[in-house]
Design a protein around this motif. Structure first.
Motif, short mmCIF file in Angstrom:
data_model
loop_
_atom_site.label_atom_id
_atom_site.label_comp_id
_atom_site.label_asym_id
_atom_site.label_seq_id
_atom_site.Cartn_x
_atom_site.Cartn_y
_atom_site.Cartn_z
N GLU A 39 -11.84 0.55 -0.21
CA GLU A 39 -11.78 2.01 -0.01
C GLU A 39 -13.13 2.33 0.31
O GLU A 39 -14.16 2.01 -0.40
N ASN A 92 0.84 -1.14 0.14
CA ASN A 92 -0.14 0.05 -0.34
C ASN A 92 1.14 1.08 0.49
O ASN A 92 2.22 1.21 -0.19
N LYS A 93 0.23 2.80 0.37
CA LYS A 93 0.61 3.40 0.00
C LYS A 93 1.99 4.18 1.70
O LYS A 93 2.62 4.94 0.67
#
Length: 539
Positions: A183, A119-120
């Motif tokens: 999300e 992930n980010k």
């Protein structure tokens, strides 16, 4: 000799012994010449022991048990087998269990494809790619893009797919609680799943794609394939006027299932495939039942990744003039592996036969002097195929066909190749990521179309992710973009097969294949006349 060295030698001794006597476990008529010379085996093991001892004593890092297993399972044994041919292979316990699961076509669990992603924040999480239609995961509302946080309270961060999969599998009827991050949701979502048998059908699409024209997509050959094909044909019923069998990307599988599937389209007694090996009796497989009911034109759609058992079906239907083969030249795997089970649930897939199509073609591609990577992934399609050195055979009605190097199609269709813009989109995974963003704020119905508003939103997504493109590229590829956006949204909302169907209905290669149905009909009529002539001459 150290304990680890002794263990390594014992492992290889067991393996060599299995190679030597494995054939006798399957067939008592093994030729005496196939017996391995014991002194040669002892010499080989002695040399291996010397090399291994030097490695163990002098290698820069200390060898733990994982190193030992990798030396044997990932190094010595696979390297020995790959010297023989590209398809002889060794399965460690995990790979052997997976192979058996794939052959059975079912297991017990929750039913979803998963994949680790960063992930980010740089945290690796396993993400749902898609759920199997009708599975516990599908029914519960889990959807692609959901990231697994915990399984029965155990933190899943940093786990790989295998570790997560092992936690999700279990006995039928047992519960597993999975916490997901989705999300657009502020809080994690918890799912209480009841494990069930998860069927993995090899026929994932079977329907009419035109009035009277049936379509069957066969992904691989496993224990249920011929039964699934039979069910699809029964579902089509008397309305079936023509059939497309899509074997593109089918890697093969169980030979007996390829024979049983071919049986449904041939005449009783027709040869399906022959296999010949050094240590075993030759075997000829024939159609035991033959086609039932009326005949209709058939097109078999193939590509460069159609292999093994899928080539058996293609070759049998081509040699008997029962189907028009359309697409690209197939992979070219004409070697048959027998799987010998070794101790500790390991397996040896050893090439024991060559197989031949009904006309006598060996379609195995040349692998001498070719690396494994080049053999599997590098094909020089730019050069026109040189058929001068290929064996020439004839079909039942006298058509010319070629052996060595795969099944050559009767009508050639190039598979679409991604252009640079499409390659950029695919490498960034834009359709999967956009799907998560879009569904966080929208719902999709089955009459959903990708309109101008969706395309404008997709453009904004690309800009927000700093993915470079030109307006010219975007406009030129609009049809391709819309198909992929809609397909990915349908996978999430309605299941994988619904998404695959969207992509199929916009497939240019399939659309081109359909134009050859008149040629397939002419071939069928030619085949009928050929059979009538032969029957009359016999009388």
């Amino acid at each position: 000799m150290s304990t680890r060295t002794r263990r390594a030698v014992v492992s290889l001794s067991l393996f060599f012994a299995t190679c030597a006597v494995g054939g006798s476990l399957v067939n008592n008529s093994v030729n005496a010449q196939s017996t391995t010379d014991e002194s040669a085996v002892r010499d080989s093991l002695h040399q291996f022991t010397d090399v291994y001892s030097l490695v163990e004593q002098n290698y820069a890092d200390k060898l733990d048990q994982d190193h030992v297993d990798k030396i044997i399972y990932d190094g010595a044994i696979p390297s020995m087998l790959h010297v023989l041919d590209p398809h002889s292979n060794f399965y460690d316990p995990k790979a052997y269990a997976q192979m058996r699961e794939d052959q059975h076509g079912r297991y017990y669990g929750v039913g979803m494809h998963i994949q680790p992603q960063l992930n980010k924040d740089g945290v690796q999480r396993v993400v749902v790619i898609d759920t199997f239609d009708g599975s516990p995961a599908f029914k519960s509302g889990i959807r692609p893009g959901d990231a697994i946080l915990t399984i029965d309270g155990k933190n899943a961060d940093g786990m790989d797919s295998l570790a997560v999969s092992n936690l999700l599998k279990g006995a039928k009827g047992t519960h597993v609680t999975v916490q997901m991050l989705r999300e657009g949701q502020d809080k994690p979502i918890s799912f209480d799943l009841v494990r069930d048998e998860i069927p993995r059908p090899s026929v994932d699409l079977a329907d009419f794609i035109r009035p009277g024209i049936g379509y069957i997509h066969v992904t691989q050959f496993m224990e249920t394939t011929s039964h699934e094909v039979g069910d699809a044909l029964a579902k089509f019923g008397p309305d079936l006027q023509g059939l497309i069998i899509d074997l593109r990307g089918n890697p093969g599988g169980l030979l007996n299932e390829a024979v049983a599937m071919s049986d449904k389209f041939l005449t009783k007694g027709d040869i399906v495939v022959s296999q010949k090996g050094r240590s075993f009796q030759d075997v000829v497989y024939r159609a035991n039942h033959g086609e039932q009911g009326k005949r209709y034109p058939i097109i078999v759609l193939v590509n460069r990744n159609t292999a093994s058992a899928a080539e058996i079906v293609s070759g049998a239907l081509q040699d008997h003039d029962r189907a028009l083969i359309v697409g690209e030249t197939t992979f070219g795997k004409g070697l048959v592996q027998t799987v010998f089970q070794i101790a500790e649930n390991t397996g040896l897939a050893l090439t024991t036969y060559h197989y031949y199509t009904p006309s006598g073609r060996l379609i195995q591609r040349d692998y001498n002097g070719v690396s494994l990577y080049d053999y599997y992934y590098v094909r020089n399609d730019a050069k026109p195929a040189d058929k001068s050195n290929l064996e020439v055979k004839q079909t039942d009605s006298g058509r010319t066909v070629y052996g060595g190097g795969g099944i050559t199609p009767d009508e050639k269709i190039e598979s679409p190749r991604a252009n640079s813009f499409q390659g950029t989109m695919l490498s960034h995974g834009v359709f999967f990521e956009y799907m998560k963003r879009y569904l966080a704020h929208h719902t999709v119905s089955k009459d959903f179309t990708v309109d101008d508003a969706v395309m404008a939103d997709f453009k904004n997504y690309l800009k927000s992710e700093k993915i470079d493109y030109t307006d010219a590229d975007f406009n030129t590829n609009q049809a391709w973009l819309k198909t992929n956006i809609r397909s990915q949204l349908f996978i999430s909302q309605f299941g994988a097969n619904a998404g695959f169907k969207v992509a199929r209905d916009e497939d240019p290669a399939l659309a081109k294949a359909l134009t050859f149905m008149p040629e397939a009909l002419a071939l069928e009529e030619r085949s009928d006349k050929s059979r009538e002539t032969k029957t009359a001459s016999i009388k």
